[in-house]
Enzyme design. Structure first.
Site, PDB file in Angstrom:
ATOM      1  N   CYS A   2       0.846  -1.184   0.000  1.00 38.48           N
ATOM      2  CA  CYS A   2       0.000   0.000   0.000  1.00 38.48           C
ATOM      3  C   CYS A   2       0.888   1.243   0.000  1.00 38.48           C
ATOM      4  CB  CYS A   2      -0.941   0.069   1.185  1.00 38.48           C
ATOM      5  SG  CYS A   2      -2.004  -1.345   1.337  1.00 38.48           S
ATOM      6  N   ARG A  27       3.611  -0.014  -5.142  1.00 40.00           N
ATOM      7  CA  ARG A  27       3.467  -0.651  -3.820  1.00 40.00           C
ATOM      8  C   ARG A  27       2.188  -1.465  -3.704  1.00 40.00           C
ATOM      9  NH1 ARG A  27       6.615   1.874   0.778  1.00 40.00           N
ATOM     10  NH2 ARG A  27       5.185   0.645   1.999  1.00 40.00           N
ATOM     11  N   TRP A  75      -3.006  -2.646  -1.688  1.00 40.62           N
ATOM     12  CA  TRP A  75      -2.715  -4.069  -1.918  1.00 40.62           C
ATOM     13  C   TRP A  75      -3.552  -4.788  -0.872  1.00 40.62           C
ATOM     14  CZ3 TRP A  75      -0.799  -8.301   0.701  1.00 40.62           C
ATOM     15  CH2 TRP A  75      -0.342  -9.368  -0.088  1.00 40.62           C
ATOM     16  N   ASN A 101      -1.622   1.374   6.183  1.00 40.94           N
ATOM     17  CA  ASN A 101      -0.790   0.298   5.645  1.00 40.94           C
ATOM     18  C   ASN A 101      -0.487  -0.636   6.809  1.00 40.94           C
ATOM     19  OD1 ASN A 101       1.044  -1.230   4.269  1.00 40.94           O
ATOM     20  ND2 ASN A 101       2.676   0.301   4.308  1.00 40.94           N
ATOM     21  N   GLY A 102      -0.687  -1.940   6.623  1.00 42.41           N
ATOM     22  CA  GLY A 102      -0.478  -2.881   7.733  1.00 42.41           C
ATOM     23  C   GLY A 102      -1.774  -3.601   8.042  1.00 42.41           C
ATOM     24  N   GLU A 487      16.934 -17.449  -8.580  1.00 38.36           N
ATOM     25  CA  GLU A 487      16.524 -16.109  -8.991  1.00 38.36           C
ATOM     26  C   GLU A 487      15.921 -16.121 -10.398  1.00 38.36           C
ATOM     27  OE1 GLU A 487      16.012 -13.530  -7.447  1.00 38.36           O
ATOM     28  OE2 GLU A 487      16.048 -11.892  -8.901  1.00 38.36           O
ATOM     29  N   LYS A 491      12.194 -14.751 -11.051  1.00 44.00           N
ATOM     30  CA  LYS A 491      11.938 -13.634 -11.972  1.00 44.00           C
ATOM     31  C   LYS A 491      10.919 -14.040 -13.030  1.00 44.00           C
ATOM     32  CE  LYS A 491      13.100 -10.953 -10.455  1.00 44.00           C
ATOM     33  NZ  LYS A 491      13.788 -10.491  -9.285  1.00 44.00           N
ATOM     34  N   GLU A 494       7.391 -14.337 -11.550  1.00 46.69           N
ATOM     35  CA  GLU A 494       6.828 -13.042 -11.171  1.00 46.69           C
ATOM     36  C   GLU A 494       6.303 -12.259 -12.351  1.00 46.69           C
ATOM     37  OE1 GLU A 494       8.972 -10.649  -7.795  1.00 46.69           O
ATOM     38  OE2 GLU A 494      10.414 -11.392  -9.230  1.00 46.69           O
ATOM     39  N   HIS A 510      17.182 -36.400  -8.120  1.00 45.18           N
ATOM     40  CA  HIS A 510      16.446 -36.904  -6.959  1.00 45.18           C
ATOM     41  C   HIS A 510      14.955 -36.585  -7.062  1.00 45.18           C
ATOM     42  CE1 HIS A 510      20.184 -38.022  -4.977  1.00 45.18           C
ATOM     43  NE2 HIS A 510      20.669 -36.904  -5.475  1.00 45.18           N
ATOM     44  N   LYS A 609       5.652  -4.072  -4.066  1.00 46.83           N
ATOM     45  CA  LYS A 609       7.095  -3.848  -3.977  1.00 46.83           C
ATOM     46  C   LYS A 609       7.605  -4.071  -2.557  1.00 46.83           C
ATOM     47  CE  LYS A 609      11.049  -2.503  -5.672  1.00 46.83           C
ATOM     48  NZ  LYS A 609      11.731  -3.535  -6.468  1.00 46.83           N
TER      49      LYS A 609
HETATM   50  C1  F6R Z   1      11.468 -10.251  -6.339  1.00 50.17           C
HETATM   51  C2  F6R Z   1      11.159  -9.278  -5.325  1.00 50.17           C
HETATM   52  C3  F6R Z   1      10.830  -9.763  -3.964  1.00 50.17           C
HETATM   53  C4  F6R Z   1      11.680  -9.015  -2.942  1.00 50.17           C
HETATM   54  C5  F6R Z   1      11.251  -9.381  -1.517  1.00 50.17           C
HETATM   55  C6  F6R Z   1      12.128  -8.714  -0.464  1.00 50.17           C
HETATM   56  O1  F6R Z   1      11.681  -9.644  -7.571  1.00 50.17           O
HETATM   57  O2  F6R Z   1      11.192  -8.112  -5.571  1.00 50.17           O
HETATM   58  O3  F6R Z   1      11.008 -11.136  -3.857  1.00 50.17           O
HETATM   59  O4  F6R Z   1      13.022  -9.334  -3.168  1.00 50.17           O
HETATM   60  O5  F6R Z   1       9.928  -9.002  -1.332  1.00 50.17           O
HETATM   61  O6  F6R Z   1      12.061  -7.325  -0.531  1.00 50.17           O
HETATM   62  P1  F6R Z   1      13.137  -6.431   0.208  1.00 50.17           P
HETATM   63  O7  F6R Z   1      14.437  -6.655  -0.462  1.00 50.17           O
HETATM   64  O8  F6R Z   1      12.624  -5.029   0.066  1.00 50.17           O
HETATM   65  O9  F6R Z   1      13.173  -6.879   1.632  1.00 50.17           O
END
Ligand code: F6R
Length: 614
Positions: A2, A27, A75, A101-102, A487, A491, A494, A510, A609
């Site tokens: 949010c 966000r 969100w 937010n929260g 990763e 990616k 996502e 395995h 985010k």
């Molecule tokens: C993946 C992504 C998330 C963040 C995760 C941690 O592309 O953006 O997996 O890496 O939410 O976020 P931070 O680094 O802000 O703690």
């Protein structure tokens, strides 16, 4: 999660609030809303489900000439993304509006209490009870700041709140309760702002104050005052933020994600600038202002993070073990907290977080704080909570990252972890001068090597065209390439919504090998290191089962020509630094496949985010 923005000043508040929401949309983006004081000092409220454009269209030509207002991009946690559940939420008399937010963990009990006395609730959210609680205190004669102070202890859970009241138009009261996202107050010229993060304030000001948990900001046209939970006035110095507002716009790129992928040579350069020097080789980390004897006493290192940051932390574990020879482990911050970890004051906890506000990571840090651990944060966001809790922060120096999927901050965090491990190794005498010199020289070459890796873009775009229709992918790597496999899979999931799994290549036989056939492409990281031959065997195993292989190799390596279906050659770097180049094709492949599939690259569905709920 949010985004929150608030404004009070001499300019029309409406456009400023909407523009602020645009910068915060990453966000959360399932609905948005605003509350503005109109010329009669009554509240004008507008909300719309979906992206901010919907709200923009709804208010077009209708915004009152307001002097103050608040906005929110959501969100969803409690209640579906609907107009009714969008923020701001009002009390039954419509005098108080709240953005939040929260999570109010005890909202059901609070709601039942108000319902028992005849109040009606119009949303399914937890937030609405905050408006009722504030209104209750205002009716008893409290002013808005005092009402907020008295309300906060009644709320269970961590939150950030901004409220306005028609009894006091032009005044915004903001509170930070626990670790659920930050509140930053901005000081302009004859105007003030509040926001959930800095990105929304950068076009207006770089003079800011961050709230700590338990603090309240009372923001008016003519000044801001701060209170602690007991109601005592606080002096909070204004900080000058170095972020460049230009960095927060897309420029010539179609998406922020692509822009941020291309910024990585600069991020790597900023990461080594002033930290690494040669003749003789040196590492300088002045920000690690921790007593040398404390660093020498460390017996164990625990690295924590979530998502991409956890993958960086996994690379960091290799660095700490390899260069500083300290036993190191890595954990998903959300699991770490709940498994009663054994910690003491000789444990160094390194938390990796782009935002510095991820609630799981902050709770892990709280666990470490309680156990008296030494703490270092690897973080991208100055002033964020992680940087406040840690004893020291090594910054990622990546600048604002706007695309929801992290790219450049992974490079920033891996460079920072490399520097930290070398620093510890040097201090503890586990690195020879030759090793230090080799690593320093290798790290200084990384910005140009990343630049060379980006030259694969055209080839990867073409590859993406051929692979975009597959529905399942496997990513394999060994050693330092294993976190890259994780990763790569993350990616792709996502941004393109393709099912993908990352595996340590040795694990493949395995179980995952059962999945392999011509419908499941395998991306294999097979760079030139000690594990290359074993990786090659794994690739042969995939080919023997009619799998399709995209291999990432080191330039000059022809051993997989004619074996893998597609080969991408990356510039040669030191084995320890290979993750910094291997991540680039992963990011580009995900990006171009997502674009091919018409996905919303910068704001993938269901994501946010900064994840400020558990
Ligand atoms: C993946 C992504 C998330 C963040 C995760 C941690 O592309 O953006 O997996 O890496 O939410 O976020 P931070 O680094 O802000 O703690």
């Amino acid at each position: 999660m949010c985004g929150i923005i608030g404004y009070t000043g001499r300019r029309p508040a409406g456009p400023i609030v909407i523009e602020g929401l645009r910068r915060l949309e990453y966000r959360g983006y399932d609905s948005a809303g605003i509350a503005l004081f109109d010329s009669d000092h009554e509240l004008y409220v507008a909300k719309a489900t979906g992206k901010l454009d919907n709200l923009d269209a709804r208010v077009e030509g209708q915004l009152p000439p307001a002097v103050a207002g608040i906005g929110h991009t959501r969100w969803a946690t409690h209640g579906a993304p609907t107009d009714g559940n969008a923020h701001p939420h009002l009390d039954p008399t419509g005098r108080v509006a709240v953005v939040h937010n929260g999570i109010v963990e005890n909202f059901e009990a609070l709601r039942r209490r108000f319902e028992a006395q005849g109040d009606r609730f119009i949303s399914d959210t937890d937030t609405e009870v905050i408006a009722h609680l504030l209104a209750e205190r205002l009716a008893l004669g409290d002013d808005l700041a005092e009402a907020m102070r008295v309300t906060i202890p009644l709320l269970e859970g961590a939150q950030a709140i901004v409220a306005v009241s028609v009894d006091d138009p032009g005044r915004l009261v903001a509170a930070r309760v626990g670790n659920a996202g930050g509140i930053v107050v901005g000081y302009g010229d004859g105007e003030h702002f509040v926001a959930s993060d800095l990105a929304a304030l950068l076009p207006h000001t770089r003079r800011v104050v961050f709230l700590d948990p338990g603090q309240i900001a009372d923001v008016r046209l003519d000044g801001v005052s701060y209170l602690d939970a007991a109601g005592h006035a606080l002096e909070k110095p204004i900080e000058l933020q170095p972020f460049d507002p230009v960095a927060a716009v897309k420029g010539r790129y179609k998406h922020f994600m692509l822009k941020e992928i291309h910024e990585q040579p600069d991020v790597a350069l900023d990461g080594v600038r002033g930290r690494y020097s040669t003749d003789p080789a040196r590492i300088e980390l002045p920000e690690l202002a921790i007593d040398r004897t404390r660093l020498e006493r460390i017996q164990r290192v625990v690295l924590v993070g979530m998502g991409t940051s956890m993958h960086s932390a996994t690379v960091g574990r290799h660095y700490i073990e390899r260069f500083a020879r300290i036993p190191a482990e890595v954990d998903n911050a959300a699991e770490f907290r709940y498994r009663e970890p054994v910690l003491d004051d000789r444990t160094l906890v390194i938390s990796v977080a782009q935002s510095g506000e991820t609630v799981d990571t902050l709770w892990a840090m709280e666990e470490a704080r309680r156990a008296g651990c030494l703490q270092v944060a690897i973080c991208n966001t100055p002033g964020s909570q992680a940087t406040r809790v840690a004893d020291a922060t090594v910054f990622m120096r990546a600048g604002p990252e706007i695309a929801v999927a992290s790219t450049k901050t992974m490079v920033g965090s891996m460079v920072a972890l490399h520097a930290l491990a070398l620093h510890l190794g040097h201090l503890r005498g586990t690195l020879t001068p030759d090793q230090l010199s080799e690593q320093v020289t290798g790290a200084l070459h990384i910005p140009s090597a990343i630049g060379d890796a980006l030259l694969l873009e055209e080839a990867i775009e073409e590859l993406a065209g051929r692979y975009a229709e597959y529905e399942d992918f496997l990513f394999l790597g060994r050693g330092l390439a294993y976190p890259m496999a994780l990763e790569g899979a993350l990616k792709l999931k996502e941004v393109s919504y393709i099912h993908a799994e990352g595996y340590a290549a040795g694990e493949m036989k395995h179980g995952p090998i059962a999945l392999i056939d011509e419908h499941m492409p395998v991306v294999a990281v097979a760079l030139d290191d000690d594990l290359h031959d074993k990786m090659r065997s794994n690739i042969e195993q995939v080919k023997a089962r009619r799998g399709r292989v995209i291999a990432l190799v080191t330039e000059g390596d022809t051993s997989l020509d004619g074996v893998a279906d597609d080969v991408l050659a990356l510039p040669r770097v030191l084995p320890a630094l290979q993750p910094l180049v291997a991540v680039i094709p992963m990011q580009l492949l995900s990006y171009y496949i997502a674009v091919r599939r018409g996905a919303d690259v910068d704001q993938p569905r269901n994501l946010a985010k900064t994840v400020t709920v558990e």
